[in-house]
Design an enzyme around this catalytic site. Structure first.
Site, PDB file in Angstrom:
ATOM      1  N   ARG A  25       0.825  -1.209   0.000  1.00  0.00           N
ATOM      2  CA  ARG A  25       0.000   0.000   0.000  1.00  0.00           C
ATOM      3  C   ARG A  25       0.860   1.260   0.000  1.00  0.00           C
ATOM      4  O   ARG A  25       1.876   1.306   0.693  1.00  0.00           O
ATOM      5  CB  ARG A  25      -0.910   0.026   1.237  1.00  0.00           C
ATOM      6  CG  ARG A  25      -1.832  -1.181   1.322  1.00  0.00           C
ATOM      7  CD  ARG A  25      -3.076  -0.841   2.111  1.00  0.00           C
ATOM      8  NE  ARG A  25      -3.905  -2.022   2.256  1.00  0.00           N
ATOM      9  CZ  ARG A  25      -3.965  -2.767   3.361  1.00  0.00           C
ATOM     10  NH1 ARG A  25      -3.280  -2.412   4.435  1.00  0.00           N
ATOM     11  NH2 ARG A  25      -4.738  -3.824   3.402  1.00  0.00           N
ATOM     12  N   GLU A  54       6.344 -18.914  17.509  1.00  0.00           N
ATOM     13  CA  GLU A  54       5.861 -19.881  16.516  1.00  0.00           C
ATOM     14  C   GLU A  54       7.005 -20.302  15.591  1.00  0.00           C
ATOM     15  O   GLU A  54       7.662 -19.460  14.980  1.00  0.00           O
ATOM     16  CB  GLU A  54       4.774 -19.161  15.702  1.00  0.00           C
ATOM     17  CG  GLU A  54       3.749 -20.063  15.120  1.00  0.00           C
ATOM     18  CD  GLU A  54       2.592 -19.242  14.547  1.00  0.00           C
ATOM     19  OE1 GLU A  54       1.902 -18.546  15.320  1.00  0.00           O
ATOM     20  OE2 GLU A  54       2.401 -19.285  13.325  1.00  0.00           O
TER      21      GLU A  54
END
Ligand code: UDP
Length: 386
Positions: free
Chosen positions: A178, A303
């Site tokens: 963006r 993670e």
């Protein structure tokens, strides 16, 4: 079709179970785990009071008004916008890559048009002159070498366990770029978090006359075949139905390293760690997924992604050329099965967001109900997996 067995109590199984039960079918839903909601399962940490996304973060987002209305029938949703940060080389950046990220990494204060021209000048078209043929070529053509190296290269190598040049360009297309300061990770109009957690939401979907739920109850393909069911809906791995006899469809699995903390550990829900020398891919701090709550402490989870072994939980289907060829062979065999339908992320070996899973499950249920009315054989794949 009077008695149907659904194997798996995740979103796919629950949505199909309810639709079939509402159409007058007696449905039994069995799941090996002691809880519903599959990998979306949430549970409260007894020590801190934090609602934990046990198998990793899930943020509900969709552009599909029907799916949004459907989930809202079964539980209240709280507004939630996924905003992710990244720590790279000891500095914190905004994600997904937006005007803030670009100005941070280049030490500039460009406006949108300036940044667009700047990035276009750095973007590198593939040397072969054609369209980008892999993840790396796609990233270099989109954002140029600096942003690729900082945010994508290391993260992707860790997440998928291979060189980004071996991965399809399509993986990157999940991510926005963006040229404004919008740091909402998703484009979708509807986004939120189920107030009582995903497990309560899926339990509410399953709470319907005509649905019998059997938790902690593993069902093998042999059990399912021998059970005298009129039809079986299998939401487990497609290759598991065949005892993996042609080989295993490859997945990435996740390992979670969880610890508690008295205060606010990182100040946001998800911090990505793309640096190649950091072994984990991201850190999730679960209290931030429920900003309306006031927990006593914090649950923090690192993670790690790795190859999925036979005893691991499958997360991300790999779907490279080799897996695609094996998938086609399993699909051909599955199409020859009578009285079994394969649905969902594992049953069709595709990476599905929750809203897509629900939409496909609603469609699968409609096709089963139609088959029941017309007496035609139900499709092996209500949604094409190829
Ligand atoms: N990705 C990356 N850097 C990031 C986040 C994502 O390179 O900081 C890449 C990575 O290859 C990942 C893909 O983009 O597998 C899709 O990202 P997404 O956030 O959709 O992954 P998910 O949340 O589904 O794990």
């Amino acid at each position: 079709m009077q008695r149907v067995l659904i194997v798996g109590a995740g979103f796919s199984g629950a949505v199909i179970a309810r639709a079939l039960a509402e159409a007058g079918v007696a449905v039994t839903v069995a799941d090996a785990r002691p809880h519903v909601a599959g990998n979306c399962h949430t549970e409260r940490c007894p020590d801190t009071g934090v609602m934990v996304h046990v198998y990793g973060p899930h943020i509900f987002h969709t552009d599909n008004e029907g799916v949004w209305a459907y989930v809202n029938r079964f539980g209240a949703f709280r507004p939630y916008v996924n905003r992710v940060k990244a720590t790279v080389g000891g500095r914190v950046f905004a994600l997904p890559v937006n005007l803030h990220t670009i100005n941070q990494i280049f030490g500039t204060a460009m406006r949108p048009d300036e940044a667009r021209a700047f990035i276009a000048a750095r973007a590198q078209a593939p040397a072969h002159g054609g369209e980008p043929a892999n993840f790396e070529e796609q990233a270099l053509a989109m954002v140029g070498p600096e942003i690729y190296a900082a945010f994508f290269k290391g993260y992707t190598a860790k997440q998928w366990g291979c060189d980004p040049r071996e991965l399809p360009a399509s993986i990157l297309k999940r991510l926005p770029l963006r040229f404004n300061y919008d740091d909402n990770y998703f484009f979708h109009r509807f986004q939120g978090m189920p107030e009582a957690g995903y497990t309560a939401l899926v339990a509410a979907i399953l709470d319907c006359p005509g649905v019998t739920l059997r938790l902690g109850s593993p069902v093998t393909p042999g059990d399912a075949r021998a059970g005298g069911w009129d039809h079986v809906v299998w939401t487990g791995p497609l290759d598991a139905w065949f005892g993996h006899d042609l080989g295993r469809l490859g997945y990435r699995t996740l390992a979670f390293e969880r610890f508690t903390h008295d205060g606010d550990w990182q100040g946001c829900a998800v911090m990505n760690h793309p640096d190649p020398d950091v072994p984990y891919t991201r850190i999730a701090e679960h209290r931030h997924f429920a900003p309306w709550e006031t927990p006593r402490g914090s649950v923090v989870v690192r993670e790690y992604a790795r190859a999925c072994g036979p005893d691991d939980i499958p997360y991300y289907p790999i779907r490279l050329a080799g897996e695609q060829a094996l998938l086609r062979r399993y699909v051909a065999r599955a199409r020859a099965e009578a009285r079994v339908s394969f649905v969902g992320r594992l049953g069709t070996y595709r990476y599905l967001d929750m809203d897509v899973t629900i939409n496909e499950a609603l469609k699968a249920a409609q096709s089963l109900i139609l088959a029941r009315k017309t007496g035609a054989p139900p499709p092996a794949f209500p949604v094409d997996p190829l």
